[in-house]
Design a protein around this motif. Structure first.
Motif, PDB file in Angstrom:
ATOM      1  N   VAL A  88       0.966  -1.055  -0.252  1.00 33.26           N
ATOM      2  CA  VAL A  88       0.033  -0.045   0.004  1.00 33.26           C
ATOM      3  C   VAL A  88       0.853   1.465   0.051  1.00 33.26           C
ATOM      4  O   VAL A  88       1.908   1.333   0.791  1.00 33.26           O
ATOM      5  CB  VAL A  88      -0.862  -0.065   1.109  1.00 33.26           C
ATOM      6  N   VAL A  89       0.523   2.248  -0.787  1.00 31.81           N
ATOM      7  CA  VAL A  89       0.946   3.382  -0.897  1.00 31.81           C
ATOM      8  C   VAL A  89       0.187   4.292  -0.503  1.00 31.81           C
ATOM      9  O   VAL A  89      -0.579   4.870  -1.248  1.00 31.81           O
ATOM     10  CB  VAL A  89       1.703   3.842  -2.276  1.00 31.81           C
ATOM     11  N   PRO A  90       0.163   4.962   0.787  1.00 30.57           N
ATOM     12  CA  PRO A  90      -0.929   5.961   1.001  1.00 30.57           C
ATOM     13  C   PRO A  90      -0.842   7.243   0.282  1.00 30.57           C
ATOM     14  O   PRO A  90       0.455   7.651  -0.170  1.00 30.57           O
ATOM     15  CB  PRO A  90      -0.621   6.162   2.659  1.00 30.57           C
ATOM     16  N   ALA A  91      -1.842   7.689   0.029  1.00 34.19           N
ATOM     17  CA  ALA A  91      -2.025   9.105  -0.869  1.00 34.19           C
ATOM     18  C   ALA A  91      -1.013   9.719  -0.306  1.00 34.19           C
ATOM     19  O   ALA A  91      -1.083  10.147   0.890  1.00 34.19           O
ATOM     20  CB  ALA A  91      -3.359   9.449  -1.075  1.00 34.19           C
ATOM     21  N   GLY A  92      -0.329  10.589  -1.297  1.00 33.46           N
ATOM     22  CA  GLY A  92       0.447  11.577  -0.930  1.00 33.46           C
ATOM     23  C   GLY A  92       1.961  11.346  -0.387  1.00 33.46           C
ATOM     24  O   GLY A  92       2.549  12.035  -0.004  1.00 33.46           O
ATOM     25  N   THR A  93       2.120   9.924  -0.417  1.00 37.46           N
ATOM     26  CA  THR A  93       3.470   9.484   0.368  1.00 37.46           C
ATOM     27  C   THR A  93       4.516   9.133  -0.647  1.00 37.46           C
ATOM     28  O   THR A  93       5.620   8.638   0.004  1.00 37.46           O
ATOM     29  CB  THR A  93       3.246   8.336   1.254  1.00 37.46           C
ATOM     30  N   GLY A  94       4.253   8.833  -1.915  1.00 43.34           N
ATOM     31  CA  GLY A  94       5.021   8.490  -2.828  1.00 43.34           C
ATOM     32  C   GLY A  94       6.147   9.870  -3.019  1.00 43.34           C
ATOM     33  O   GLY A  94       5.954  10.865  -2.691  1.00 43.34           O
ATOM     34  N   PRO A  95       7.257   9.533  -3.453  1.00 36.72           N
ATOM     35  CA  PRO A  95       8.227  10.422  -3.907  1.00 36.72           C
ATOM     36  C   PRO A  95       7.746  11.411  -5.138  1.00 36.72           C
ATOM     37  O   PRO A  95       7.113  10.916  -5.811  1.00 36.72           O
ATOM     38  CB  PRO A  95       9.454   9.761  -4.746  1.00 36.72           C
ATOM     39  N   ARG A  96       7.676  12.620  -4.932  1.00 38.17           N
ATOM     40  CA  ARG A  96       7.247  13.679  -5.584  1.00 38.17           C
ATOM     41  C   ARG A  96       8.246  14.557  -6.303  1.00 38.17           C
ATOM     42  O   ARG A  96       9.424  14.774  -5.967  1.00 38.17           O
ATOM     43  CB  ARG A  96       6.380  14.886  -4.726  1.00 38.17           C
ATOM     44  N   LEU A  97       7.812  14.748  -7.510  1.00 33.84           N
ATOM     45  CA  LEU A  97       8.829  15.673  -8.681  1.00 33.84           C
ATOM     46  C   LEU A  97       7.738  16.760  -8.925  1.00 33.84           C
ATOM     47  O   LEU A  97       6.840  16.586  -9.576  1.00 33.84           O
ATOM     48  CB  LEU A  97       9.146  14.607  -9.942  1.00 33.84           C
ATOM     49  N   ASP A  98       8.467  18.105  -8.785  1.00 35.67           N
ATOM     50  CA  ASP A  98       7.678  19.261  -9.324  1.00 35.67           C
ATOM     51  C   ASP A  98       8.604  19.629 -10.659  1.00 35.67           C
ATOM     52  O   ASP A  98       9.886  19.611 -10.496  1.00 35.67           O
ATOM     53  CB  ASP A  98       7.899  20.287  -8.180  1.00 35.67           C
ATOM     54  N   ALA A  99       7.712  19.807 -11.909  1.00 33.54           N
ATOM     55  CA  ALA A  99       8.571  20.151 -12.998  1.00 33.54           C
ATOM     56  C   ALA A  99       8.607  21.802 -12.879  1.00 33.54           C
ATOM     57  O   ALA A  99       7.763  22.381 -12.479  1.00 33.54           O
ATOM     58  CB  ALA A  99       7.713  19.761 -14.070  1.00 33.54           C
ATOM     59  N   THR A 100       9.824  22.083 -13.337  1.00 36.70           N
ATOM     60  CA  THR A 100      10.261  23.589 -13.274  1.00 36.70           C
ATOM     61  C   THR A 100       9.881  24.396 -14.366  1.00 36.70           C
ATOM     62  O   THR A 100       9.530  25.409 -14.201  1.00 36.70           O
ATOM     63  CB  THR A 100      11.870  23.577 -13.126  1.00 36.70           C
ATOM     64  N   ASP A 101       9.577  23.663 -15.277  1.00 39.23           N
ATOM     65  CA  ASP A 101       9.149  24.262 -16.817  1.00 39.23           C
ATOM     66  C   ASP A 101       7.556  24.240 -16.838  1.00 39.23           C
ATOM     67  O   ASP A 101       7.077  24.672 -17.927  1.00 39.23           O
ATOM     68  CB  ASP A 101       9.907  23.931 -17.819  1.00 39.23           C
ATOM     69  N   SER A 102       6.801  23.643 -16.087  1.00 39.94           N
ATOM     70  CA  SER A 102       5.390  23.609 -16.306  1.00 39.94           C
ATOM     71  C   SER A 102       4.601  23.331 -14.772  1.00 39.94           C
ATOM     72  O   SER A 102       5.313  23.214 -13.752  1.00 39.94           O
ATOM     73  CB  SER A 102       4.868  22.406 -17.073  1.00 39.94           C
ATOM     74  N   SER A 103       3.347  23.195 -14.960  1.00 36.89           N
ATOM     75  CA  SER A 103       2.756  23.049 -13.638  1.00 36.89           C
ATOM     76  C   SER A 103       2.540  21.672 -13.247  1.00 36.89           C
ATOM     77  O   SER A 103       1.949  21.277 -12.207  1.00 36.89           O
ATOM     78  CB  SER A 103       1.226  23.814 -13.677  1.00 36.89           C
ATOM     79  N   MET A 104       3.345  20.608 -13.935  1.00 38.61           N
ATOM     80  CA  MET A 104       3.086  19.461 -13.574  1.00 38.61           C
ATOM     81  C   MET A 104       3.668  18.795 -12.221  1.00 38.61           C
ATOM     82  O   MET A 104       4.914  19.453 -11.824  1.00 38.61           O
ATOM     83  CB  MET A 104       3.691  18.396 -14.740  1.00 38.61           C
ATOM     84  N   ILE A 105       2.674  18.124 -11.404  1.00 43.24           N
ATOM     85  CA  ILE A 105       3.428  17.501 -10.123  1.00 43.24           C
ATOM     86  C   ILE A 105       3.125  16.040 -10.336  1.00 43.24           C
ATOM     87  O   ILE A 105       2.206  15.674 -10.692  1.00 43.24           O
ATOM     88  CB  ILE A 105       2.788  18.063  -8.864  1.00 43.24           C
ATOM     89  N   ALA A 106       4.123  15.306 -10.267  1.00 49.19           N
ATOM     90  CA  ALA A 106       4.260  13.802 -10.192  1.00 49.19           C
ATOM     91  C   ALA A 106       4.383  13.082  -9.199  1.00 49.19           C
ATOM     92  O   ALA A 106       5.609  13.444  -8.480  1.00 49.19           O
ATOM     93  CB  ALA A 106       5.039  13.546 -11.569  1.00 49.19           C
ATOM     94  N   GLU A 107       3.589  12.069  -8.584  1.00 49.60           N
ATOM     95  CA  GLU A 107       4.057  11.155  -7.469  1.00 49.60           C
ATOM     96  C   GLU A 107       3.880  10.113  -7.896  1.00 49.60           C
ATOM     97  O   GLU A 107       3.101   9.334  -8.636  1.00 49.60           O
ATOM     98  CB  GLU A 107       2.847  11.365  -6.552  1.00 49.60           C
ATOM     99  N   LEU A 108       5.546   9.213  -7.613  1.00 48.56           N
ATOM    100  CA  LEU A 108       5.833   7.852  -8.250  1.00 48.56           C
ATOM    101  C   LEU A 108       4.854   6.838  -7.083  1.00 48.56           C
ATOM    102  O   LEU A 108       5.193   6.843  -5.911  1.00 48.56           O
ATOM    103  CB  LEU A 108       7.059   7.804  -8.077  1.00 48.56           C
ATOM    104  N   LEU A 109       4.126   6.072  -7.653  1.00 48.39           N
ATOM    105  CA  LEU A 109       3.441   4.985  -6.966  1.00 48.39           C
ATOM    106  C   LEU A 109       4.025   3.727  -6.966  1.00 48.39           C
ATOM    107  O   LEU A 109       4.270   2.896  -5.924  1.00 48.39           O
ATOM    108  CB  LEU A 109       2.149   4.840  -7.525  1.00 48.39           C
ATOM    109  N   VAL A 110       4.693   3.286  -8.291  1.00 48.83           N
ATOM    110  CA  VAL A 110       5.275   1.798  -8.421  1.00 48.83           C
ATOM    111  C   VAL A 110       6.216   2.070  -9.498  1.00 48.83           C
ATOM    112  O   VAL A 110       6.128   2.673 -10.523  1.00 48.83           O
ATOM    113  CB  VAL A 110       4.408   1.052  -8.828  1.00 48.83           C
ATOM    114  N   ASN A 111       7.442   1.497  -9.027  1.00 50.86           N
ATOM    115  CA  ASN A 111       8.644   1.480 -10.066  1.00 50.86           C
ATOM    116  C   ASN A 111       8.840   0.026 -10.178  1.00 50.86           C
ATOM    117  O   ASN A 111       9.379  -0.577  -9.179  1.00 50.86           O
ATOM    118  CB  ASN A 111       9.686   2.149  -9.712  1.00 50.86           C
TER     119      ASN A 111
END
Length: 192
Positions: A88-111
């Motif tokens: 289980v990956v609780p919401a908001g606990t995965g590693p987050r990446l904020d794009a510097t050139d856009s509004s995208m915020i990405a949270e990794l759930l599974v690799n």
């Protein structure tokens, strides 16, 4: 901790035996070995190995070393806690990446080791995201959870609404653009 140090402070003797039993059985089956084959390779009796796998034996360190060597794994691999079948990956606990050139915020759930990545992405309309080509053969599968998005290969963009899924080649330049505030998507990156 070195390979010859094993601690059971977090587990009772029964839990530790069960852990050893499950790990040995899992590793033996993954190696495609029968009980008899592993017992012979380890230089122990088949009944001893059966008792280890059933969790009824109180194994010596020497016996466990023999089994670990026969399975070609470190001693600690036999003693480590087994992974849960459900992760289980609780919401908001995965590693987050904020794009510097856009509004995208990405949270990794599974690799899964260059097989696939699973992300939750958030987009805002004011700053679209242009992505360069990924490794040859990479596909993306974008599922819109909320909002609307314009996405896909830069030369073949599609508009997606909540519930829509787009699959496309991502080894070419591609684009993500929110058409509504707080657009959220699930992105599966498939490294074929």
């Amino acid at each position: 901790m070195s390979e010859d140090e094993v601690t059971t402070t977090a587990a009772s003797p029964e839990e530790f035996r069960a852990r050893i039993a499950g790990n040995i059985k899992e590793l033996r089956q993954a190696a495609g070995l029968s009980l008899g084959e592993l017992a012979q390779e380890a230089g122990i009796g088949k009944s001893t190995l059966h008792a280890l796998e059933s969790g009824t034996a109180n194994p010596s360190i020497e016996t466990l070393w023999s089994v670990a060597n026969a399975l070609d794994v470190g001693f600690g691999r036999l003693a480590e806690p087994r992974k849960m079948r459900v992760q289980v990956v609780p919401a908001g606990t995965g590693p987050r990446l904020d794009a510097t050139d856009s509004s995208m915020i990405a949270e990794l759930l599974v690799n899964r080791r260059r097989r696939f990545d699973l992300w939750v992405i958030e987009l805002q309309p004011e700053k679209p995201r242009d992505s360069g080509a990924h490794a040859t053969g990479t596909y993306e599968h974008l599922l819109v959870l909320s909002g609307r998005v314009l996405a896909g290969p830069s030369d073949e963009l599609v508009e997606l609404q909540t519930g829509d899924l787009a699959s496309y080649e991502a080894d070419i330049e591609h684009h993500y653009e929110a058409l509504e505030p707080n657009t959220r998507c699930v992105l599966l990156m498939d490294y074929r």
